[in-house]
Motif scaffolding. Structure first.
Motif, PDB file in Angstrom:
ATOM      1  N   VAL A 158      -2.159   8.616   1.046  1.00  5.51           N
ATOM      2  CA  VAL A 158      -3.507   8.224   0.633  1.00  5.51           C
ATOM      3  C   VAL A 158      -4.350   9.475   0.390  1.00  5.51           C
ATOM      4  O   VAL A 158      -4.809  10.125   1.332  1.00  5.51           O
ATOM      5  N   ASP A 164      -3.340   5.208  -4.684  1.00  7.67           N
ATOM      6  CA  ASP A 164      -4.429   4.789  -3.821  1.00  7.67           C
ATOM      7  C   ASP A 164      -5.267   6.012  -3.453  1.00  7.67           C
ATOM      8  O   ASP A 164      -4.842   7.155  -3.635  1.00  7.67           O
ATOM      9  N   TYR A 165      -6.463   5.783  -2.918  1.00  5.90           N
ATOM     10  CA  TYR A 165      -7.279   6.884  -2.398  1.00  5.90           C
ATOM     11  C   TYR A 165      -8.123   6.357  -1.242  1.00  5.90           C
ATOM     12  O   TYR A 165      -8.283   5.145  -1.065  1.00  5.90           O
ATOM     13  N   CYS A 213      -6.510   9.281  -9.566  1.00  7.85           N
ATOM     14  CA  CYS A 213      -5.769   8.223  -8.880  1.00  7.85           C
ATOM     15  C   CYS A 213      -5.768   6.925  -9.680  1.00  7.85           C
ATOM     16  O   CYS A 213      -4.750   6.232  -9.771  1.00  7.85           O
ATOM     17  N   GLN A 214      -6.905   6.589 -10.266  1.00  6.38           N
ATOM     18  CA  GLN A 214      -6.980   5.365 -11.060  1.00  6.38           C
ATOM     19  C   GLN A 214      -6.123   5.465 -12.313  1.00  6.38           C
ATOM     20  O   GLN A 214      -5.493   4.494 -12.733  1.00  6.38           O
ATOM     21  N   ARG A 227       0.845  -1.193   0.000  1.00  2.73           N
ATOM     22  CA  ARG A 227       0.000   0.000   0.000  1.00  2.73           C
ATOM     23  C   ARG A 227       0.880   1.243   0.000  1.00  2.73           C
ATOM     24  O   ARG A 227       1.964   1.238   0.561  1.00  2.73           O
ATOM     25  N   ASP A 228       0.381   2.316  -0.592  1.00  3.88           N
ATOM     26  CA  ASP A 228       1.105   3.581  -0.570  1.00  3.88           C
ATOM     27  C   ASP A 228       1.033   4.208   0.819  1.00  3.88           C
ATOM     28  O   ASP A 228      -0.014   4.141   1.472  1.00  3.88           O
ATOM     29  N   TYR A 279      -7.815  -0.232   5.076  1.00  2.55           N
ATOM     30  CA  TYR A 279      -6.502   0.168   4.554  1.00  2.55           C
ATOM     31  C   TYR A 279      -5.373  -0.341   5.446  1.00  2.55           C
ATOM     32  O   TYR A 279      -4.405   0.365   5.700  1.00  2.55           O
TER      33      TYR A 279
END
Length: 213
Positions: free
Chosen positions: A131, A157-158, A151-152, A127-128, A185
């Motif tokens: 966020v 990530d969001y 983001c996509q 994961r980043d 998350y």
């Protein structure tokens, strides 16, 4: 070098819903009428989006006159912060610059920097540590779909979406049930809470935000 490239804060504060815990004397709550739109019955063309509230340091990445600049919440450059975690954020953004170079002048992405634990620790494996949860063009907040699309498209990530309701509010109880103890998350500890976004579905126009912690 302008230490405050936006000439002001990079992000403001989100008011609390009834029953939420105020963190300091500067915190504010939404009035009862607005609270009903968030948690009970929204208008005909209203959209209520509920997000997981991540517990980190609020930071931003902005394009200011063609320069990609990592910022802390107060609007200062992250690299000038007295805190090491913000220098790490600056370095991370520079290492992932290609994910932000598509921001146009005046645009900025705001989010949580999770590399240093605050009240909640996160397992960031896969994961980043950054966020995003908000997107601005100059000082105008954009609809959440604008952030999601960016983001996509550029592999960011969001903040996880817990609920998405047209005409209906989302109660605090329902939101917390959807959130659960661990959220979505990688939280190791109990998660902090949730954020409500009130938008106009017919115009992709954000109206107001509120939180419950």
């Amino acid at each position: 070098m302008n230490d405050k490239p936006l000439n002001g804060k990079a992000y403001g504060s989100i008011p609390h819903l009834p029953g939420s815990k105020f963190g300091n004397r500067d915190d504010k709550g939404v009035d009862e009428k607005a609270a009903r739109f968030f948690i009970d019955k929204a208008g005909k063309e209203d959209l209520i989006i509920v997000l997981e509230k991540l517990d980190g340091s609020c930071v931003s990445v902005a394009n200011v006159n063609g320069e990609i600049i990592p910022l802390i919440r107060s609007g200062y450059r992250a690299q000038t912060s007295r805190y090491e975690q913000h220098h790490l954020f600056h370095d991370w953004v520079m290492d992932h610059r290609t994910r932000f170079e598509h921001l146009h002048n005046g645009e900025r992405i705001c989010g949580e920097w999770l590399a240093q634990a605050h009240g909640t620790r996160y397992d960031l494996d896969g994961r980043d540590p950054f966020v995003p949860f908000d997107f601005f063009v100059n000082d105008k907040r954009c609809a959440y779909v604008v952030l999601q699309n960016y983001c996509q498209m550029y592999d960011l990530d969001y903040a996880p979406v817990l609920a998405y309701e047209i005409k209906n509010g989302v109660s605090i109880k329902e939101a917390l049930n959807l959130l659960g103890d661990a959220g979505h998350y990688g939280a190791i500890d109990r998660v902090e809470g949730a954020v409500w976004r009130w938008e106009r579905s017919d115009r992709n126009l954000p109206i107001m935000m509120a939180k419950y912690v």
